[in-house]
Design a protein around this motif. Structure first.
Motif, PDB file in Angstrom:
ATOM      1  N   ARG A  74       0.850  -1.187   0.000  1.00  0.00           N
ATOM      2  CA  ARG A  74       0.000   0.000   0.000  1.00  0.00           C
ATOM      3  C   ARG A  74       0.886   1.238   0.000  1.00  0.00           C
ATOM      4  O   ARG A  74       1.996   1.222   0.533  1.00  0.00           O
ATOM      5  CB  ARG A  74      -0.892   0.012   1.240  1.00  0.00           C
ATOM      6  CG  ARG A  74      -2.112  -0.885   1.170  1.00  0.00           C
ATOM      7  CD  ARG A  74      -2.835  -0.924   2.496  1.00  0.00           C
ATOM      8  NE  ARG A  74      -3.108   0.382   3.060  1.00  0.00           N
ATOM      9  CZ  ARG A  74      -4.332   0.852   3.319  1.00  0.00           C
ATOM     10  NH1 ARG A  74      -5.396   0.108   3.028  1.00  0.00           N
ATOM     11  NH2 ARG A  74      -4.510   2.046   3.861  1.00  0.00           N
ATOM     12  N   ALA A  75       0.372   2.317  -0.590  1.00  0.00           N
ATOM     13  CA  ALA A  75       1.164   3.547  -0.667  1.00  0.00           C
ATOM     14  C   ALA A  75       1.544   4.041   0.722  1.00  0.00           C
ATOM     15  O   ALA A  75       2.691   4.442   0.961  1.00  0.00           O
ATOM     16  CB  ALA A  75       0.386   4.619  -1.424  1.00  0.00           C
ATOM     17  N   ASP A  76       0.599   3.994   1.666  1.00  0.00           N
ATOM     18  CA  ASP A  76       0.903   4.517   2.998  1.00  0.00           C
ATOM     19  C   ASP A  76       1.882   3.623   3.765  1.00  0.00           C
ATOM     20  O   ASP A  76       2.551   4.085   4.701  1.00  0.00           O
ATOM     21  CB  ASP A  76      -0.371   4.736   3.811  1.00  0.00           C
ATOM     22  CG  ASP A  76      -1.237   3.501   3.910  1.00  0.00           C
ATOM     23  OD1 ASP A  76      -0.867   2.448   3.350  1.00  0.00           O
ATOM     24  OD2 ASP A  76      -2.304   3.586   4.534  1.00  0.00           O
ATOM     25  N   ALA A  77       2.015   2.341   3.370  1.00  0.00           N
ATOM     26  CA  ALA A  77       2.961   1.452   4.040  1.00  0.00           C
ATOM     27  C   ALA A  77       4.395   1.747   3.642  1.00  0.00           C
ATOM     28  O   ALA A  77       5.340   1.384   4.368  1.00  0.00           O
ATOM     29  CB  ALA A  77       2.624  -0.007   3.736  1.00  0.00           C
ATOM     30  N   LEU A  78       4.596   2.402   2.509  1.00  0.00           N
ATOM     31  CA  LEU A  78       5.949   2.694   2.037  1.00  0.00           C
ATOM     32  C   LEU A  78       6.567   3.906   2.730  1.00  0.00           C
ATOM     33  O   LEU A  78       7.780   4.073   2.704  1.00  0.00           O
ATOM     34  CB  LEU A  78       5.934   2.938   0.522  1.00  0.00           C
ATOM     35  CG  LEU A  78       5.601   1.719  -0.339  1.00  0.00           C
ATOM     36  CD1 LEU A  78       5.427   2.132  -1.788  1.00  0.00           C
ATOM     37  CD2 LEU A  78       6.699   0.672  -0.212  1.00  0.00           C
TER      38      LEU A  78
END
Length: 410
Positions: free
Chosen positions: A222-226
């Motif tokens: 997920r984008a927010d996990a990066l």
């Protein structure tokens, strides 16, 4: 107006269109056929309404003229095409395309009409160059309702990204070029739009939700996990462009993605320096570009809000109930705003203003143009005749409402 003269079958609607555009440029607090007809000196609004509903002229050809006019005067090799929608709160259910839906202008779900616009944003200014009214599925499934609103029979349901794709391809097929496309999550989350842009060799910086899945060499995340994987030096303080109160500084970081296909693909992340709020963008460029370029394109997205504000406040963009009249009104409003933008841009090429004056804005250009060039002055008889016309029309409407009410109660 000379550029669009050939789009009219007769001289009378062409001249009236010119008067309507002047009315759109006026300082009237509300702009519609009634107020503009009175302002330009006509006895009733009927001729203006005829121009928008039944007169013979090609609004799509005028739209193309507006696009060519804007690109000619605001030409920029690094221009950004910004796609975005704007909504207007409406009452009732008869206005074309109206339904309960979220609109950014109100910040909530409202009974509203929504349209998608394509804005050309360059270093000399920005202006809308195309428009498409969003017709919800519940409308296109109701043939009788569409017919009553004047929607063409060949008009099928199209999502907002599909409308954006049509306008971008229309812009490119006309022989114009732009380096980038920017848009919010509605458009960034649509893979078909991104595929079309890549096939046409265009770069894009499109916002996506934090839950968007991003492919990296280490796998899909997920984008927010990066964000948590980014080292502190990965963030850079950069301006996304100048605003009314100074530069818009944010912290920015970029991550290369492993999506297949030619070109360079990245995830751009923006962090608010005060609140820590994060925003995410899918990016594609045919050639490698620095982070500052991606940030500049992302910042262009905000310029569409300035365009909507100006076109509604200065040129009366948010009016009309039927499909044909909406299309014609929106096109002439785009022309009026494009005129102000071009005059402003040309003025900025002249010797700079004194240090204690800011450069001319579209608002100030409008005031000077109307006051010094075309400010109409009408005698008391004209004003009194219009007062009587309004009261007579309102009396007929009131009597009609009472008759309808009485019929339903018997």
């Amino acid at each position: 107006m000379g550029r669009i003269a050939g789009r009219f079958a007769r001289v009378e609607p062409r001249r009236r269109a010119g008067r309507l555009v002047l009315g759109l440029l006026s300082d009237l607090p509300r702009k519609n056929c009634w107020t503009i007809a009175e302002w330009v000196g006509e006895a009733t609004p009927h001729a203006m309404q005829h121009l928008l509903c039944r007169a013979s002229w090609d609004a799509d050809a005028v739209r193309d003229d507006v696009r060519d006019y804007v690109v000619e005067h605001l030409h920029d090799d690094d221009a950004v095409l910004v796609v975005d929608e704007t909504g207007d709160v409406k009452k009732g259910t008869h206005t074309v395309g109206v339904q309960r839906q979220y609109i950014g202008t109100a910040g909530r779900i409202e009974n509203s009409q929504v349209a998608v616009y394509l804005v050309y944003a360059g270093s000399r200014g920005q202006a809308a160059v195309d428009r498409e009214l969003y017709i919800p599925r519940e409308w296109t499934a109701d043939t009788a309702r569409c017919q009553a609103a004047g929607i063409p029979t060949q008009r099928d349901f199209a999502t907002k990204p599909e409308l954006a794709t049509v306008m971008i391809e229309r812009f490119l097929d006309a022989g114009h070029r732009a380096s980038w496309v920017a848009g919010d999550e509605v458009y960034g989350g649509n893979p078909k739009l991104r595929t079309v842009l890549e096939a046409r060799g265009m770069g894009y910086v499109l916002a996506v939700a934090r839950s968007a899945e991003v492919a990296t060499k280490a796998g899909n995340f997920r984008a927010d996990a990066l964000v948590g994987r980014l080292p502190k030096p990965a963030w850079q303080k950069l301006s996304a462009g100048a605003g009314a109160k100074g530069h818009r500084f944010y912290d920015w970081a970029v991550i290369d993605t492993a999506d297949p296909g030619p070109g360079h693909r990245q995830l751009l992340i923006r962090r608010n320096r005060h609140t820590g709020e994060l925003a995410y963008y899918r990016c594609h460029s045919p050639q490698a570009v620095p982070l500052s370029t991606l940030v500049k394109v992302a910042g262009s997205r905000w310029r569409v809000e300035e365009t909507f504000q100006a076109e509604k406040g200065l040129a009366g963009l948010d009016e009309h109930r039927r499909f044909v009249s909406w299309t014609r009104w929106a096109t002439l409003a785009m022309l009026a705003h494009a005129f102000l933008t071009v005059v402003r841009a040309d003025e900025h090429t002249r010797p700079p203003a004194p240090d204690d004056l800011i450069p001319l804005s579209c608002n100030e250009t409008q005031r000077l143009f109307i006051t010094l060039v075309v400010q109409p002055v009408h005698d008391p008889a004209h004003r009194l005749n219009w007062s009587a016309w309004r009261r007579r029309h309102q009396a007929r409407s009131q009597a009609s409402h009472y008759r309808r009410q009485a019929a339903t109660q018997t």
